[in-house]
Design a protein around this motif. Structure first.
Motif, PDB file in Angstrom:
ATOM      1  N   VAL A  36      23.685  47.646  38.570  1.00 28.97           N
ATOM      2  CA  VAL A  36      24.580  48.805  38.716  1.00 28.97           C
ATOM      3  C   VAL A  36      26.038  48.369  38.717  1.00 28.97           C
ATOM      4  CG1 VAL A  36      25.292  50.675  40.248  1.00 28.97           C
ATOM      5  CG2 VAL A  36      22.865  50.199  39.907  1.00 28.97           C
ATOM      6  N   HIS A  37      26.362  47.339  39.501  1.00 28.55           N
ATOM      7  CA  HIS A  37      27.757  46.890  39.583  1.00 28.55           C
ATOM      8  C   HIS A  37      28.219  46.305  38.250  1.00 28.55           C
ATOM      9  CE1 HIS A  37      28.383  47.710  43.780  1.00 28.55           C
ATOM     10  NE2 HIS A  37      27.300  47.041  44.119  1.00 28.55           N
ATOM     11  N   GLY A  38      27.322  45.557  37.587  1.00 23.97           N
ATOM     12  CA  GLY A  38      27.699  44.989  36.292  1.00 23.97           C
ATOM     13  C   GLY A  38      27.959  46.056  35.253  1.00 23.97           C
ATOM     14  N   LEU A  39      27.042  47.031  35.159  1.00 25.37           N
ATOM     15  CA  LEU A  39      27.216  48.110  34.185  1.00 25.37           C
ATOM     16  C   LEU A  39      28.419  48.966  34.539  1.00 25.37           C
ATOM     17  CD1 LEU A  39      26.172  49.529  31.691  1.00 25.37           C
ATOM     18  CD2 LEU A  39      24.569  50.805  33.136  1.00 25.37           C
ATOM     19  N   SER A  40      28.610  49.226  35.830  1.00 26.38           N
ATOM     20  CA  SER A  40      29.770  50.009  36.252  1.00 26.38           C
ATOM     21  C   SER A  40      31.066  49.309  35.870  1.00 26.38           C
ATOM     22  CB  SER A  40      29.715  50.246  37.766  1.00 26.38           C
ATOM     23  OG  SER A  40      30.841  50.963  38.197  1.00 26.38           O
ATOM     24  N   HIS A  41      31.100  47.987  36.036  1.00 32.43           N
ATOM     25  CA  HIS A  41      32.304  47.231  35.660  1.00 32.43           C
ATOM     26  C   HIS A  41      32.554  47.316  34.158  1.00 32.43           C
ATOM     27  CE1 HIS A  41      35.417  44.169  35.798  1.00 32.43           C
ATOM     28  NE2 HIS A  41      34.783  43.530  34.830  1.00 32.43           N
ATOM     29  N   VAL A  42      31.478  47.221  33.372  1.00 34.68           N
ATOM     30  CA  VAL A  42      31.620  47.312  31.909  1.00 34.68           C
ATOM     31  C   VAL A  42      32.175  48.673  31.508  1.00 34.68           C
ATOM     32  CG1 VAL A  42      30.307  47.417  29.746  1.00 34.68           C
ATOM     33  CG2 VAL A  42      29.844  45.604  31.400  1.00 34.68           C
ATOM     34  N   LEU A  43      31.706  49.735  32.167  1.00 29.78           N
ATOM     35  CA  LEU A  43      32.128  51.088  31.798  1.00 29.78           C
ATOM     36  C   LEU A  43      33.531  51.431  32.276  1.00 29.78           C
ATOM     37  CD1 LEU A  43      28.795  53.019  32.518  1.00 29.78           C
ATOM     38  CD2 LEU A  43      29.745  52.441  30.285  1.00 29.78           C
ATOM     39  N   MET A  88      32.034  57.262  35.411  1.00 29.22           N
ATOM     40  CA  MET A  88      31.447  56.040  34.869  1.00 29.22           C
ATOM     41  C   MET A  88      30.527  55.369  35.885  1.00 29.22           C
ATOM     42  SD  MET A  88      32.416  55.948  31.778  1.00 29.22           S
ATOM     43  CE  MET A  88      32.349  57.756  31.860  1.00 29.22           C
ATOM     44  N   GLU A  89      30.892  55.418  37.167  1.00 30.12           N
ATOM     45  CA  GLU A  89      30.008  54.878  38.208  1.00 30.12           C
ATOM     46  C   GLU A  89      28.714  55.680  38.268  1.00 30.12           C
ATOM     47  OE1 GLU A  89      32.585  55.197  41.514  1.00 30.12           O
ATOM     48  OE2 GLU A  89      33.581  53.262  41.169  1.00 30.12           O
ATOM     49  N   THR A  90      28.821  57.003  38.128  1.00 38.19           N
ATOM     50  CA  THR A  90      27.628  57.849  38.092  1.00 38.19           C
ATOM     51  C   THR A  90      26.785  57.542  36.868  1.00 38.19           C
ATOM     52  OG1 THR A  90      28.694  59.634  39.320  1.00 38.19           O
ATOM     53  CG2 THR A  90      26.825  60.236  37.940  1.00 38.19           C
ATOM     54  N   LEU A  91      27.437  57.350  35.721  1.00 30.74           N
ATOM     55  CA  LEU A  91      26.706  57.025  34.497  1.00 30.74           C
ATOM     56  C   LEU A  91      25.943  55.716  34.652  1.00 30.74           C
ATOM     57  CD1 LEU A  91      26.039  57.686  31.578  1.00 30.74           C
ATOM     58  CD2 LEU A  91      28.168  56.570  30.886  1.00 30.74           C
ATOM     59  N   ALA A  92      26.555  54.742  35.293  1.00 33.69           N
ATOM     60  CA  ALA A  92      25.871  53.466  35.527  1.00 33.69           C
ATOM     61  C   ALA A  92      24.624  53.671  36.385  1.00 33.69           C
ATOM     62  CB  ALA A  92      26.822  52.472  36.187  1.00 33.69           C
ATOM     63  N   LEU A  93      24.743  54.469  37.447  1.00 34.14           N
ATOM     64  CA  LEU A  93      23.588  54.761  38.300  1.00 34.14           C
ATOM     65  C   LEU A  93      22.493  55.477  37.522  1.00 34.14           C
ATOM     66  CD1 LEU A  93      25.439  56.030  41.502  1.00 34.14           C
ATOM     67  CD2 LEU A  93      24.207  53.895  41.282  1.00 34.14           C
ATOM     68  N   VAL A  94      22.884  56.447  36.706  1.00 31.28           N
ATOM     69  CA  VAL A  94      21.909  57.217  35.931  1.00 31.28           C
ATOM     70  C   VAL A  94      21.177  56.320  34.935  1.00 31.28           C
ATOM     71  CG1 VAL A  94      21.684  59.006  34.159  1.00 31.28           C
ATOM     72  CG2 VAL A  94      23.073  59.427  36.179  1.00 31.28           C
ATOM     73  N   SER A 143      16.151  52.910  54.949  1.00 27.69           N
ATOM     74  CA  SER A 143      15.529  51.908  55.816  1.00 27.69           C
ATOM     75  C   SER A 143      15.269  50.611  55.070  1.00 27.69           C
ATOM     76  CB  SER A 143      14.212  52.462  56.387  1.00 27.69           C
ATOM     77  OG  SER A 143      14.439  53.618  57.162  1.00 27.69           O
ATOM     78  N   PHE A 144      14.833  50.715  53.822  1.00 30.94           N
ATOM     79  CA  PHE A 144      14.470  49.527  53.051  1.00 30.94           C
ATOM     80  C   PHE A 144      15.686  48.805  52.469  1.00 30.94           C
ATOM     81  CE2 PHE A 144      10.300  51.879  52.000  1.00 30.94           C
ATOM     82  CZ  PHE A 144       9.742  51.476  53.202  1.00 30.94           C
ATOM     83  N   PHE A 145      16.681  49.575  52.010  1.00 36.81           N
ATOM     84  CA  PHE A 145      17.760  48.971  51.227  1.00 36.81           C
ATOM     85  C   PHE A 145      19.152  49.186  51.816  1.00 36.81           C
ATOM     86  CE2 PHE A 145      14.326  50.191  48.289  1.00 36.81           C
ATOM     87  CZ  PHE A 145      13.989  48.940  47.802  1.00 36.81           C
ATOM     88  N   GLY A 146      19.269  49.875  52.959  1.00 37.40           N
ATOM     89  CA  GLY A 146      20.582  50.109  53.537  1.00 37.40           C
ATOM     90  C   GLY A 146      21.330  51.212  52.810  1.00 37.40           C
ATOM     91  N   LEU A 147      22.656  51.225  52.956  1.00 35.88           N
ATOM     92  CA  LEU A 147      23.496  52.227  52.301  1.00 35.88           C
ATOM     93  C   LEU A 147      24.008  51.714  50.964  1.00 35.88           C
ATOM     94  CD1 LEU A 147      25.666  53.573  55.253  1.00 35.88           C
ATOM     95  CD2 LEU A 147      23.640  54.612  54.257  1.00 35.88           C
ATOM     96  N   GLY A 148      24.464  52.654  50.133  1.00 39.77           N
ATOM     97  CA  GLY A 148      25.087  52.266  48.876  1.00 39.77           C
ATOM     98  C   GLY A 148      24.299  52.697  47.661  1.00 39.77           C
ATOM     99  N   GLU A 149      24.506  51.991  46.559  1.00 39.92           N
ATOM    100  CA  GLU A 149      23.930  52.377  45.285  1.00 39.92           C
ATOM    101  C   GLU A 149      22.430  52.118  45.196  1.00 39.92           C
ATOM    102  OE1 GLU A 149      26.556  50.465  45.651  1.00 39.92           O
ATOM    103  OE2 GLU A 149      28.211  51.709  44.882  1.00 39.92           O
ATOM    104  N   VAL A 150      21.957  51.043  45.831  1.00 43.48           N
ATOM    105  CA  VAL A 150      20.560  50.639  45.658  1.00 43.48           C
ATOM    106  C   VAL A 150      19.579  51.693  46.166  1.00 43.48           C
ATOM    107  CG1 VAL A 150      18.832  48.890  46.177  1.00 43.48           C
ATOM    108  CG2 VAL A 150      21.172  48.206  45.669  1.00 43.48           C
ATOM    109  N   GLY A 228      25.970  57.073  50.530  1.00 48.22           N
ATOM    110  CA  GLY A 228      26.959  56.058  50.213  1.00 48.22           C
ATOM    111  C   GLY A 228      26.995  55.604  48.776  1.00 48.22           C
ATOM    112  N   ALA A 229      26.202  56.205  47.882  1.00 53.52           N
ATOM    113  CA  ALA A 229      26.284  55.846  46.471  1.00 53.52           C
ATOM    114  C   ALA A 229      27.605  56.353  45.908  1.00 53.52           C
ATOM    115  CB  ALA A 229      25.105  56.443  45.694  1.00 53.52           C
ATOM    116  N   GLU A 230      28.308  55.483  45.202  1.00 55.92           N
ATOM    117  CA  GLU A 230      29.612  55.856  44.665  1.00 55.92           C
ATOM    118  C   GLU A 230      29.460  56.779  43.460  1.00 55.92           C
ATOM    119  OE1 GLU A 230      32.410  55.147  46.067  1.00 55.92           O
ATOM    120  OE2 GLU A 230      31.558  53.853  47.608  1.00 55.92           O
ATOM    121  N   GLY A 231      30.562  57.359  43.037  1.00 59.71           N
ATOM    122  CA  GLY A 231      30.559  58.187  41.851  1.00 59.71           C
ATOM    123  C   GLY A 231      30.806  59.648  42.158  1.00 59.71           C
ATOM    124  N   LEU A 232      30.402  60.504  41.215  1.00 64.65           N
ATOM    125  CA  LEU A 232      30.631  61.932  41.366  1.00 64.65           C
ATOM    126  C   LEU A 232      29.858  62.504  42.540  1.00 64.65           C
ATOM    127  CD1 LEU A 232      30.482  62.944  37.590  1.00 64.65           C
ATOM    128  CD2 LEU A 232      32.516  62.799  39.035  1.00 64.65           C
TER     129      LEU A 232
END
Length: 586
Positions: A36-43, A88-94, A143-150, A228-232
């Protein structure tokens, strides 16, 4: 009938998996987070103009000249709304979530079509996955992955798998059986029957499944902004909780435009890949003006155009100049949608950035925020109300949290009514529920005050005929504003410090039974090891205090005068309080 303790079973199972599956979840988190972070950076690295032109060229090849022009215009509108990076951050997540869902869904769909017994078992499971409320997937994911994009990506993937499975199965089953039998009669192995006959003929239906997976992923990614997922998604969630109509309209329009572009492009991709559909489309656009608008270059020509554009852009310095590449020590500050927390968080963000920190803000509800502190996903939280309001959350994670110090000592919770209301005490509400429409307008259901009102205040004062309405801080303030304008009686949950006491003609109700407890204190909390990792900031925060005279103007500027641009509200407050600003980081 005895109650089935399903909730306890699920909680125990999640706790067991969280405890014993940490290596697996950490590995998944590293892989998904890296993608996600790599693709977000590219976009986000290239300027919006360059990337919009590249996407428009791709859409030109897929659907035609008119579609390419409209795609470019749509992306430029997103940029003009100030939502480009978030989009673009949303697009990376999608894209990451959709790819994962398709990698799982398409093979399962093939298996369901070729093994009827497996399909019979899979169908009720898919029904369960599709009818389960989307929000529920976020709870174990945190619970499994914490907050954020994952956790957002994982929950989105699970939610989006069913259409990929169903439409892949449907497409293969719709292939003419005579064609399959003819291939088998010539001695074609089952694997080649699948790859050379069934999949090519089922491709249009499978691509419809791909389209649906992407659309569901986009809708779920917006919901994932709550954890906590970034984007729209984060922008939409922030606009809802802060009752910011302007920001909600801008981020909502960006979501719509992004969805339309993805929908049209994936739909056209199915036509381009399916031979029969491609030939039909080519015959349909022959002749007339429409043939010009629908003209699509050959793949070689389209690819050459993209390469030439990239080379020219790089030569002219158009591409590669994007991306902030923020420097300084990174810190993540979590906050809940309470006005004093938003205002103080924005103040410290301003101060820390001036000192060279790279600050990331994450708005989430109280429960996920404390979980994020306990898991180390959030470094700092500036608005913990203790010893009562946030006691449940604090006691659950106190072994993994650092109490930095108290910065406000006279916080309190109360019920409030209009200033000319005859009630002066909570006890005066008894027997008057009809006057107040039988309700107490509350805030976020996860707020500690809501639990106190429900479990202590209403029962303690015999207000069983009142209903505590769960909403949000923004919705409560909006309802309060409507009642003030129409002069209709209302009871709301409120607290001090809050600018509403200066912004509306309201008064707090006395609490003679002390059901709300003694005065609260607002603490700054850090994750475990905060003092070691941020020694200088830890020292600043230990000395940090604010009075009503300092805090109320800051809240008013950030939440009212500069609602859409809180940094401007902070800047104006800093000019008005230069001595206090110097003390913050001295």
């Amino acid at each position: 009938m005895p109650r089935i303790p399903l909730g306890n079973w699920v909680t125990d199972a999640v706790d067991f998996l969280t405890k014993h599956g940490k290596p697996v979840f950490s590995a998944v988190s590293d892989v998904v987070g890296g993608l996600v972070h790599g693709l977000s950076h590219v976009l986000t690295a290239p300027p919006s103009l360059a990337l919009a032109a590249l996407v428009a060229m791709l859409c030109w090849w897929l659907r035609g000249l008119l579609a390419g022009v409209l795609t470019f215009v749509g992306l430029m509108v997103i940029d003009a709304l100030g939502q480009w990076n978030a989009a673009m951050e949303t697009l990376a997540l999608v894209l990451v979530a959709s790819l994962a869902a398709l990698v799982v869904g398409i093979p399962l769909g093939i298996l369901s079509a070729r093994v009827p017994s497996f399909g019979a078992v899979a169908r009720p499971v898919l029904d369960f996955m599709q009818t389960m409320p989307a929000f529920v997937y976020l709870i174990p994911a945190i619970s499994f992955f914490g907050l954020g994009e994952v956790p957002g990506v994982v929950a989105t993937m699970i939610f989006s798998i069913p259409p990929g499975v169903r439409l892949t199965e449907l497409g293969i089953k719709q292939v003419d059986k005579e064609m399959v039998e003819a291939a088998e009669a010539f001695g074609t192995p089952p694997s080649r029957v699948l790859t050379r006959v069934q999949l090519p003929l089922a491709l249009p239906t499978i691509m419809t499944g791909v389209n649906q997976v992407i659309m569901l992923s986009l809708s779920m990614v917006v919901i994932a902004g709550m954890v906590g997922a970034e984007g729209l998604g984060a922008n939409v969630f922030g606009a809802i909780t802060q009752y910011n109509l302007g920001a909600g309209a801008e981020s909502g329009l960006a979501v719509v435009l992004l969805a339309i572009i993805l929908d049209r492009m994936t739909g056209a991709l199915g036509q381009r890949l399916a031979p029969a559909a491609r030939r039909h489309a080519e015959r349909a656009m022959q002749g007339g003006v429409l043939s010009v608008l629908r003209y699509r270059p050959r793949p070689a020509l389209a690819l050459s155009g993209v390469v030439v554009f990239v080379l020219l852009a790089a030569t002219l310095g158009v591409v590669g100049s994007g991306g902030s590449g923020g420097k300084g020590k990174p810190i993540t500050i979590g906050y809940i949608p309470w006005d004093e927390d938003i205002a103080v968080t924005q103040l410290w963000k301003s101060q820390l950035e001036k000192k060279g920190y790279q600050v990331t803000l994450k708005q989430v509800d109280a429960g996920p925020l404390f979980a994020g502190l306990g898991q180390g996903d959030i470094d700092l939280f500036l608005d913990a109300w203790l010893p009562a309001t946030h006691a449940d959350y604090y006691n659950r994670y106190k072994d993994k949290i650092t109490d930095i110090g108290i910065w406000y000592k006279n916080a309190s919770m109360q019920l409030a009514v209009l200033k000319d209301d005859p009630a002066n005490s909570v006890a005066d509400l008894k027997g008057q529920s009809a006057r107040y429409k039988g309700r107490v307008v509350g805030i976020e259901p996860g707020a500690g005050e809501m639990k106190i009102v429900k479990n202590k205040v209403l029962p303690g004062y015999g207000l069983g005929d009142y209903k505590l309405v769960e909403s949000s801080t923004a919705a409560m303030l909006a309802e309060l504003n409507r009642s003030v304008q129409s002069k209709q009686p209302i009871v709301v949950t409120l607290w001090k410090p809050h600018w509403a006491y200066t912004g509306f003609p309201i008064k707090p109700l006395a609490d003679p039974q002390n059901a709300f407890g003694s005065a609260e204190k607002i603490h700054a909390l850090g994750r475990q090891g905060f003092a070691k990792d941020f020694p200088q900031l830890n020292g600043w925060l230990k000395k940090f205090t604010m009075s009503d005279a300092d805090l109320f103007p800051l809240e008013d500027l950030v939440m009212n005068k500069y609602k859409d641009k809180p940094e401007q509200g902070v800047a104006e407050w800093e000019k008005q309080h230069p001595d206090l600003v110097k003390k913050l980081t001295s």
